[in-house]
Every structure is written in structure tokens, then in C-alpha cells.
Design a protein around this motif. Structure first.
Motif, PDB file in Angstrom:
ATOM      1  N   LEU A  18       0.822  -1.214   0.000  1.00  0.00           N
ATOM      2  CA  LEU A  18       0.000   0.000   0.000  1.00  0.00           C
ATOM      3  C   LEU A  18       0.856   1.264   0.000  1.00  0.00           C
ATOM      4  N   THR A  19       2.108   1.179   0.503  1.00  0.00           N
ATOM      5  CA  THR A  19       2.983   2.351   0.434  1.00  0.00           C
ATOM      6  C   THR A  19       3.396   2.632  -1.014  1.00  0.00           C
ATOM      7  N   ILE A  20       3.526   1.566  -1.817  1.00  0.00           N
ATOM      8  CA  ILE A  20       3.782   1.734  -3.251  1.00  0.00           C
ATOM      9  C   ILE A  20       2.515   2.230  -3.932  1.00  0.00           C
ATOM     10  N   PHE A  21       1.409   1.590  -3.611  1.00  0.00           N
ATOM     11  CA  PHE A  21       0.110   1.956  -4.183  1.00  0.00           C
ATOM     12  C   PHE A  21      -0.195   3.434  -3.957  1.00  0.00           C
ATOM     13  N   GLN A  22       0.078   3.906  -2.758  1.00  0.00           N
ATOM     14  CA  GLN A  22      -0.202   5.302  -2.425  1.00  0.00           C
ATOM     15  C   GLN A  22       0.583   6.259  -3.323  1.00  0.00           C
ATOM     16  N   GLN A  23       1.839   5.930  -3.582  1.00  0.00           N
ATOM     17  CA  GLN A  23       2.649   6.800  -4.439  1.00  0.00           C
ATOM     18  C   GLN A  23       2.225   6.711  -5.897  1.00  0.00           C
ATOM     19  N   LEU A  24       1.798   5.517  -6.338  1.00  0.00           N
ATOM     20  CA  LEU A  24       1.289   5.386  -7.700  1.00  0.00           C
ATOM     21  C   LEU A  24       0.066   6.277  -7.891  1.00  0.00           C
ATOM     22  N   VAL A  25      -0.855   6.214  -6.929  1.00  0.00           N
ATOM     23  CA  VAL A  25      -2.069   7.029  -7.002  1.00  0.00           C
ATOM     24  C   VAL A  25      -1.732   8.515  -6.919  1.00  0.00           C
ATOM     25  N   LYS A  26      -0.750   8.846  -6.096  1.00  0.00           N
ATOM     26  CA  LYS A  26      -0.370  10.252  -5.925  1.00  0.00           C
ATOM     27  C   LYS A  26       0.224  10.825  -7.207  1.00  0.00           C
TER      28      LYS A  26
END
Length: 276
Positions: A18-26
Motif C-alpha cells: 500500500l505504500t507503493i500503491f499510495q505513491q502510484l495514485v499520488k
């Protein structure tokens, strides 16, 4: 040829991705995403290559079945133990037009440029350390850089149990940080090679000399994906762009929704259950 379109799949063995996911979405908010956490079989770090490979392949198949044409393995263990085999052996049979990317390659091809001394430390799970994937990949791009690895088996449980900001957590954080720094006085860059560890960054920083920089993977992976899509317009055209995000877990949806709030700024996560 007209290919079907669909969301970008993001896979992890649990919550850390989710820390990767958050940056992808950002960085790329316009795309649709499906996040799949295999929480029922987590952790992957202690499992054999064969088990991690089979688990990862099974989850990739499900994401393909959900319409994903591009899947990101937002898990260092899966990237280390399964990605290459799936890319080379399984993907041509599954669907040669789809793509699977990991988090190790985009990180290793740039991490050496952060260091002035050529001495880089690495915090990771025992499985990632044992795989030596980072040692092998970094040497391809920066053969002169010296890598010092430190496995931190207690760090993931601290994060997932929301104990990472406690005084008790500081003992384990300082223990591993001191141990890593003792291996070379010239370490000036440390990579957080586990997707859980960014949540410990402010704690780790307390025990680092001022000149040592701490690098997380999320922003690197997100920039790499943006570059990949720009270089591959045919894949970019196959990724839907409506800003829709969906979450799936192989375990309790209630637990996922609660723990996801530790990793994400979004406090309205509503996961769906996936039966493997």
C-alpha cells in the motif's frame, strides 16, 4: 489489433504494498487501480522460492482475470523470488500482450546515484536478504558500489500491529540501525527495501548521522511506472483512466480496512474478499 482495456493491478503479500500503491495514485491519479493483498498467506518473506512463486502466480492470474493488462508486484519478496520466472515462463502462455513489473529493478537502477561514498546500506526482510536480489541487480548498474544488508524480522510485525511509533519499537529499530552502520563508517545512503519500512522512516532517522539519507521505494517505483507508460503508448492505451480504486484481500475485509488506514491517507477503504 484492438486489445481490451482495464485497470492497473497492484499486488502484495499483505499491506506493505500500500505504500507503493499510495505513491502510484499520488503521481498517476488518473488511472484505475486494483490492489490485491494476499493477507491470508502472508508473510511471504519466510517461505521458499517455489511457494512464493506459486502464490504470486495465482494472484497474478486473478488480476489478469479482473481485466488488468499491467500488474505491479509491489512486494520485494515476490519481485525477488517470482517475477523473473513468471515473466519468462508463464506470461507467454497466460497472455503475451500483458506485462508484469516489479519494485526491485526500478530501485536498483537508480539507487547508486544517491550515494557519494559508494557505500549503500539496505534494510529488508530475511527473505529478500537471502535472495541477494539487490546485490545482484545493483552490481549490474553500479559495479563499484558496496552494499551492506541488514535483515529486520521484527519490523513488519511492529508496523502491522500499529506498534511502530512506540518506545518498545525504538529498541528494535535502533538495534538494526546500529548494526548496519557498524559495518562501514562510509555508508551515506540507506534503502528501505521492504514496503512496510517507510512507516518507520521517522523512527530510523533518529538514529542516523545527519549525512546519511534514507530512501523509500514508492516514489521511485511511481516515477518508473510513469516513464514506462510514456515509453510504451500501446500499454498506456490499455490502462483505463477514470480514477477508480478497488481493494481486494484474501483475508478478513474488516481487518484489511482497519490496517489499510495505517498505510494510506485514505480512511475510506472498503475491501472486497477474494477466495483463492
Amino acid at each position: 489489433m484492438n486489445y481490451p482495456v482495464g485497470p492497473i493491478g497492484v499486488f502484495d503479500s499483505g499491506y506493505g504494498g500500500l505504500t507503493i500503491f499510495q505513491q502510484l495514485v499520488k503521481q498517476l491519479p488518473q488511472y484505475d487501480y486494483i490492489y490485491l493483498g494476499d493477507n491470508a498467506r502472508n508473510p511471504y518473506g519466510i517461505r521458499s522460492y517455489d511457494v512464493v512463486y506459486h502464490y504470486t502466480l495465482e494472484c497474478v492470474r486473478h488480476l489478469f482475470g479482473m481485466g488488468c493488462n499491467l500488474v505491479i508486484l509491489a512486494c520485494n519478496t515476490a519481485s525477488a523470488k517470482a517475477l523473473r520466472t513468471i515473466q519468462q515462463r508463464d506470461l507467454p502462455e497466460l497472455n503475451g500482450s500483458r506485462r508484469i513489473l516489479g519494485v526491485i529493478r526500478p530501485t536498483t537502477e537508480i539507487i547508486g546515484s544517491y550515494s557519494q561514498s559508494g557505500h549503500v546500506g539496505l534494510f529488508a526482510t530475511q527473505g529478500t536478504v537471502n535472495s541477494e536480489s539487490y546485490l545482484i541487480e545493483i552490481k549490474k548498474f553500479f559495479p563499484e558500489v558496496k552494499i551492506y544488508q541488514e535483515a529486520c524480522p521484527m519490523w513488519v510485525p511492529l508496523v502491522e500491529n500499529n506498534e511502530h511509533n512506540t518506545i518498545g519499537a525504538e529498541y528494535f529499530i535502533r538495534q538494526h540501525t546500529d548494526r548496519l552502520l557498524s559495518r562501514s563508517p562510509d555508508i551515506d545512503t540507506i534503502l528501505l527495501a521492504c514496503t512496510h519500512y517507510p512507516l518507520l522512516a521517522h523512527q530510523i532517522a533518529k538514529f542516523l548521522p545527519a549525512h546519511v539519507q534514507l530512501i523509500s521505494q514508492g516514489e521511485i517505483v511511481a516515477r518508473s511506472l510513469a516513464s514506462y507508460l510514456n515509453k510504451h503508448p500501446e500499454m498506456k492505451a490499455r490502462c483505463t483512466q477514470r480514477g477508480i480504486r478497488k481493494y481486494f484481500t484474501t483475508e478478513s475485509t474488516e481487518d484489511f480496512d482497519t490496517k489499510a488506514q495505517i498505510f494510506l491517507e485514505d480512511h475510506h477503504v472498503r475491501a472486497e474478499h477474494l477466495q483463492l
